[in-house]
Write a protein that holds these residues in place. Structure first.
Motif: not given
Length: 128
Positions: A82-101
């Motif tokens: 997080v900075s004064g101008a931006r927010l960077v997020m990590s997102q992960e889609v999983t199925r039964t714990g397995k990363p798909l995206f």
């Protein structure tokens, strides 16, 4: 601790091959981010009434495996920076714990006319 948001895959989410159409992952992560900021106590309707909205500036995404009809997915969202101008997020889609995206999303705040503005201090504190 990452925020978790559950998604059920419906027929309308799939392509002719019976797997989730690639653009729908962006919808899933958008819904998860909306739930995350709501759960943090950030009222996006109140922000809009004050003339400020979140805008996605950048998305970097990796497709790791297919999700299919009736799959129950979990979207995990957490702050990277997080900075004064931006927010960077990590997102992960999983199925039964397995990363798909996986995606790294950069969001900024803007006025209703599209002019960039700094993230309000109270928002920076909540997402940090």
């Amino acid at each position: 601790m990452p925020h978790e948001f559950r998604v059920q895959v419906y027929y309308e989410d799939t392509d002719m091959g019976g797997i989730v159409y690639h653009a729908n992952y962006l919808k899933y992560i958008e819904r998860a981010r909306s739930a995350w900021v709501r759960d943090l106590g950030i009222d996006q309707n109140a922000m809009r009434e004050q003339g400020i909205v979140f805008v996605v500036r950048r998305v970097e995404a990796d497709f790791l495996g297919p999700a299919k009809l009736d799959d129950e997915l979990i979207v995990k969202t957490e702050t990277v920076s997080v900075s004064g101008a931006r927010l960077v997020m990590s997102q992960e889609v999983t199925r039964t714990g397995k990363p798909l995206f996986r995606a790294e999303v950069t969001a900024v705040c803007a006025t209703l006319s599209g002019q960039p503005v700094r993230l309000p201090a109270e928002i920076r504190q909540k997402v940090h």
